[in-house]
Design a protein around this motif. Sequence first.
Motif, PDB file in Angstrom:
ATOM      1  N   ARG A 186     -14.053   5.462 -12.676  1.00  0.00           N
ATOM      2  CA  ARG A 186     -13.018   5.522 -13.650  1.00  0.00           C
ATOM      3  C   ARG A 186     -13.461   6.817 -14.674  1.00  0.00           C
ATOM      4  O   ARG A 186     -12.469   7.545 -15.263  1.00  0.00           O
ATOM      5  CB  ARG A 186     -13.295   4.048 -14.695  1.00  0.00           C
ATOM      6  N   THR A 187     -14.391   7.349 -14.713  1.00  0.00           N
ATOM      7  CA  THR A 187     -14.830   8.528 -15.640  1.00  0.00           C
ATOM      8  C   THR A 187     -14.274   9.577 -14.929  1.00  0.00           C
ATOM      9  O   THR A 187     -13.814  10.670 -15.657  1.00  0.00           O
ATOM     10  CB  THR A 187     -16.356   8.647 -15.942  1.00  0.00           C
ATOM     11  N   ARG A 188     -14.626   9.428 -13.619  1.00  0.00           N
ATOM     12  CA  ARG A 188     -14.057  10.797 -12.545  1.00  0.00           C
ATOM     13  C   ARG A 188     -12.620  10.849 -12.962  1.00  0.00           C
ATOM     14  O   ARG A 188     -11.999  12.034 -13.230  1.00  0.00           O
ATOM     15  CB  ARG A 188     -14.539  10.554 -11.344  1.00  0.00           C
ATOM     16  N   TYR A 189     -12.060   9.934 -12.869  1.00  0.00           N
ATOM     17  CA  TYR A 189     -10.360   9.789 -13.002  1.00  0.00           C
ATOM     18  C   TYR A 189      -9.958  10.162 -14.522  1.00  0.00           C
ATOM     19  O   TYR A 189      -9.130  11.324 -14.675  1.00  0.00           O
ATOM     20  CB  TYR A 189      -9.677   8.421 -12.699  1.00  0.00           C
ATOM     21  N   GLU A 190     -10.687   9.558 -15.452  1.00  0.00           N
ATOM     22  CA  GLU A 190     -10.194  10.030 -16.924  1.00  0.00           C
ATOM     23  C   GLU A 190     -10.587  11.444 -17.228  1.00  0.00           C
ATOM     24  O   GLU A 190      -9.826  12.065 -18.068  1.00  0.00           O
ATOM     25  CB  GLU A 190     -11.019   9.008 -17.739  1.00  0.00           C
ATOM     26  N   ASN A 191     -11.687  11.954 -16.737  1.00  0.00           N
ATOM     27  CA  ASN A 191     -11.732  13.435 -16.993  1.00  0.00           C
ATOM     28  C   ASN A 191     -10.847  14.295 -16.560  1.00  0.00           C
ATOM     29  O   ASN A 191     -10.623  15.635 -17.208  1.00  0.00           O
ATOM     30  CB  ASN A 191     -13.319  13.756 -16.561  1.00  0.00           C
ATOM     31  N   ASN A 192     -10.038  14.044 -15.628  1.00  0.00           N
ATOM     32  CA  ASN A 192      -9.213  14.795 -15.032  1.00  0.00           C
ATOM     33  C   ASN A 192      -7.685  14.462 -14.875  1.00  0.00           C
ATOM     34  O   ASN A 192      -6.953  14.787 -14.232  1.00  0.00           O
ATOM     35  CB  ASN A 192      -9.567  15.134 -13.468  1.00  0.00           C
ATOM     36  N   ARG A 193      -7.646  13.426 -15.896  1.00  0.00           N
ATOM     37  CA  ARG A 193      -6.371  12.482 -15.864  1.00  0.00           C
ATOM     38  C   ARG A 193      -5.079  13.497 -16.234  1.00  0.00           C
ATOM     39  O   ARG A 193      -4.091  13.107 -15.835  1.00  0.00           O
ATOM     40  CB  ARG A 193      -6.440  11.698 -17.103  1.00  0.00           C
ATOM     41  N   SER A 194      -5.291  14.799 -17.143  1.00  0.00           N
ATOM     42  CA  SER A 194      -4.118  15.581 -17.327  1.00  0.00           C
ATOM     43  C   SER A 194      -3.686  16.283 -15.880  1.00  0.00           C
ATOM     44  O   SER A 194      -2.544  16.536 -16.079  1.00  0.00           O
ATOM     45  CB  SER A 194      -4.577  16.457 -18.247  1.00  0.00           C
ATOM     46  N   PHE A 195      -4.379  16.250 -14.915  1.00  0.00           N
ATOM     47  CA  PHE A 195      -3.957  16.743 -13.725  1.00  0.00           C
ATOM     48  C   PHE A 195      -3.485  15.743 -12.570  1.00  0.00           C
ATOM     49  O   PHE A 195      -2.842  16.208 -11.469  1.00  0.00           O
ATOM     50  CB  PHE A 195      -5.042  17.798 -12.684  1.00  0.00           C
ATOM     51  N   ILE A 196      -3.498  14.556 -13.115  1.00  0.00           N
ATOM     52  CA  ILE A 196      -3.248  13.397 -11.921  1.00  0.00           C
ATOM     53  C   ILE A 196      -1.827  12.690 -12.444  1.00  0.00           C
ATOM     54  O   ILE A 196      -2.010  11.904 -13.550  1.00  0.00           O
ATOM     55  CB  ILE A 196      -4.513  12.457 -11.859  1.00  0.00           C
ATOM     56  N   ASP A 197      -1.044  12.409 -11.773  1.00  0.00           N
ATOM     57  CA  ASP A 197       0.174  11.420 -11.854  1.00  0.00           C
ATOM     58  C   ASP A 197      -0.412  10.326 -11.088  1.00  0.00           C
ATOM     59  O   ASP A 197      -0.386  10.436  -9.829  1.00  0.00           O
ATOM     60  CB  ASP A 197       1.392  12.392 -11.235  1.00  0.00           C
ATOM     61  N   LEU A 198      -0.441   9.241 -11.657  1.00  0.00           N
ATOM     62  CA  LEU A 198      -0.859   7.908 -10.900  1.00  0.00           C
ATOM     63  C   LEU A 198       0.267   7.126 -10.830  1.00  0.00           C
ATOM     64  O   LEU A 198       0.894   6.768 -11.654  1.00  0.00           O
ATOM     65  CB  LEU A 198      -2.080   7.308 -11.750  1.00  0.00           C
ATOM     66  N   LYS A 199       0.700   6.790  -9.477  1.00  0.00           N
ATOM     67  CA  LYS A 199       1.739   5.967  -9.306  1.00  0.00           C
ATOM     68  C   LYS A 199       1.323   4.517  -8.789  1.00  0.00           C
ATOM     69  O   LYS A 199       0.931   4.536  -7.419  1.00  0.00           O
ATOM     70  CB  LYS A 199       2.776   6.258  -8.229  1.00  0.00           C
ATOM     71  N   LEU A 200       1.099   3.600  -9.700  1.00  0.00           N
ATOM     72  CA  LEU A 200       0.409   2.174  -8.957  1.00  0.00           C
ATOM     73  C   LEU A 200       1.627   1.341  -8.665  1.00  0.00           C
ATOM     74  O   LEU A 200       2.745   1.302  -9.026  1.00  0.00           O
ATOM     75  CB  LEU A 200      -0.130   1.631 -10.327  1.00  0.00           C
ATOM     76  N   GLN A 201       1.171   0.208  -7.910  1.00  0.00           N
ATOM     77  CA  GLN A 201       1.974  -0.651  -7.334  1.00  0.00           C
ATOM     78  C   GLN A 201       2.987  -0.326  -6.435  1.00  0.00           C
ATOM     79  O   GLN A 201       4.313  -0.483  -6.785  1.00  0.00           O
ATOM     80  CB  GLN A 201       2.606  -1.743  -8.424  1.00  0.00           C
ATOM     81  N   THR A 202       2.858   0.722  -5.943  1.00  0.00           N
ATOM     82  CA  THR A 202       3.825   1.737  -5.035  1.00  0.00           C
ATOM     83  C   THR A 202       3.350   1.807  -3.591  1.00  0.00           C
ATOM     84  O   THR A 202       2.312   2.307  -3.533  1.00  0.00           O
ATOM     85  CB  THR A 202       3.969   3.313  -5.763  1.00  0.00           C
ATOM     86  N   ARG A 203       4.100   1.148  -2.571  1.00  0.00           N
ATOM     87  CA  ARG A 203       3.819   1.142  -1.165  1.00  0.00           C
ATOM     88  C   ARG A 203       4.207   2.537  -0.613  1.00  0.00           C
ATOM     89  O   ARG A 203       5.687   2.545  -0.783  1.00  0.00           O
ATOM     90  CB  ARG A 203       3.990   0.159  -0.694  1.00  0.00           C
ATOM     91  N   VAL A 204       3.758   3.104   0.522  1.00  0.00           N
ATOM     92  CA  VAL A 204       4.186   3.745   1.336  1.00  0.00           C
ATOM     93  C   VAL A 204       4.925   3.301   2.549  1.00  0.00           C
ATOM     94  O   VAL A 204       4.124   2.778   3.061  1.00  0.00           O
ATOM     95  CB  VAL A 204       3.255   4.988   1.716  1.00  0.00           C
ATOM     96  N   LEU A 205       5.968   3.313   2.714  1.00  0.00           N
ATOM     97  CA  LEU A 205       6.797   2.802   4.017  1.00  0.00           C
ATOM     98  C   LEU A 205       6.578   3.490   5.094  1.00  0.00           C
ATOM     99  O   LEU A 205       6.945   2.876   6.270  1.00  0.00           O
ATOM    100  CB  LEU A 205       8.328   2.355   3.548  1.00  0.00           C
ATOM    101  N   GLY A 206       6.364   4.823   5.012  1.00  0.00           N
ATOM    102  CA  GLY A 206       6.376   5.702   6.312  1.00  0.00           C
ATOM    103  C   GLY A 206       7.018   7.032   5.992  1.00  0.00           C
ATOM    104  O   GLY A 206       7.262   7.416   4.680  1.00  0.00           O
ATOM    105  N   PRO A 207       7.132   7.943   6.823  1.00  0.00           N
ATOM    106  CA  PRO A 207       7.681   9.284   6.737  1.00  0.00           C
ATOM    107  C   PRO A 207       9.140   9.133   6.594  1.00  0.00           C
ATOM    108  O   PRO A 207       9.928   8.121   7.238  1.00  0.00           O
ATOM    109  CB  PRO A 207       7.314   9.969   8.038  1.00  0.00           C
ATOM    110  N   GLU A 208       9.768  10.151   5.849  1.00  0.00           N
ATOM    111  CA  GLU A 208      11.193  10.209   5.692  1.00  0.00           C
ATOM    112  C   GLU A 208      11.623  11.505   5.829  1.00  0.00           C
ATOM    113  O   GLU A 208      11.570  12.401   4.728  1.00  0.00           O
ATOM    114  CB  GLU A 208      11.688   9.382   4.398  1.00  0.00           C
TER     115      GLU A 208
END
Length: 469
Positions: free
Chosen positions: A69-91
């Motif tokens: 969690r700390t690793r994520y928070e320290n770099n949060r400004s560079f990370i766009d987090l998409k939760l509850q999102t599934r990858v269905l395959g290539p498009e």
Amino acid sequence: MANASPVVIVGGGPSGTAAAAMLGKYQISSIIVEEAPKIGGVIYRGPLRKTQSLPHLDDNLQRAMSALRTRYENNRSFIDLKLQTRVLGPEGKQQLLLSENGQLTTQSYNELILATGCHERSIPFPGWQLPGVMLLGGVQLQIKSGLVRPGARMALVGTGPLLPLVACQLHKAGVNVVGVYEASSFNKLAKEAVALLNKPKLTLSGLSMMGYLKKHQIPFYYGHGIVNAQGSNKLERITVAPYDEQWQADHRQSQSIEVDAIGVGYGFVARTQLAMLLGVEHKYTKVSGYIPKLDDNFLSSQDNLYVVGDSSGLLGADAAICEGQIAAIDIALKRGAVTTSVAQKEKQKVMRKHARIARFRFGFDRFSERQNGLLNLAQDDTVVCRCEQATKKQLDDAIKQGVKDLTTLKMRTRIGMGDCQGKTCSSYALDLLHQAGHKQNSKTGVIKPRFPLDPIPFTFMEETFDEQI
């Protein structure tokens, strides 16, 4: 910077989060696509609801969860987090189809890191479909995600370091653990003492767990395993027995144990369906199943497509973190965000750590190597493919009649045609083929994944169509 678009990372577990954090260190943006409501993966996600205390989680695990969690928070400004999102395959080219917020969307990428993890290996035996029979990772997920007790009186069967860990967690959560049954012998574990010294703290932690079990009078049996499970509408009892070196059960010494739930853990399989759909070349390994062919930077046969963590081979969370960092360093170097000398120094430090972890894990892999006796647990009428209700006899008959590969076995018995696309049955079926003397083949030894990886609800299609018009 020549390429300012964010790096797309599929999976927010230890490897995916570590990759995003390392990219952030070099001021490179990333997008994490995660199917769960929290980052951390199954191992470090933690409770999905607030609790006053976490008595079932040991201090080392809680520290690791906090570090992620700390690793994520320290770099949060560079990370766009998409939760509850599934990858269905290539498009299309360099683009993914997503299921996000009840809609279908797309996500393009220039560099893609797959950190999709693994799923549990199913071993059929009589009664394995009864309510109360759970895979070991599922048991652990219940108690770690919200202090849910899977049962009141439980036994654990299988192999590997997860057995004592989950036994301790269950006991701390208030479950009566009546026995832990490890398939391999203690002598086999003792032979791996040198390998285990590569991670002395982890080895000491394991000894501490065994001491905890002994202190609380929880019996731990080496060279023992499951025979069958019984019950009318739910699990009521199991039969266990000593295993020989080939894990063949000695029925003369079997015993019946009353339980209302069990955890079964005979290993995991790399989750590589998305990588296969993207055209990545794979190879077969007995421990992890089919894994991508990767270079030292975890770059696949596809340009700018990396595979890290358990989806590249089952080495555990610490190794997964290293792999995510190595892939991120390579991307940073290619983008010119770091000099060659700095990148090499950083990479060598991480690779040394990764090598120590690998040597440690390979010791456990040798100790827990699956033996053919497991294939004999299922009886003729035991269902092997839950989706299509294919039985062990149907698979055996097809192999006796000349079937030599999974593709033909699928056509003859319908295994792998259900919603799970062979995640439950294909590894067991492949072991049957190998036992019959048919060598694996990269073209025919795998049930190829279908697009989409998850079913798409009609409501998604309607909403997407309405928006388009």
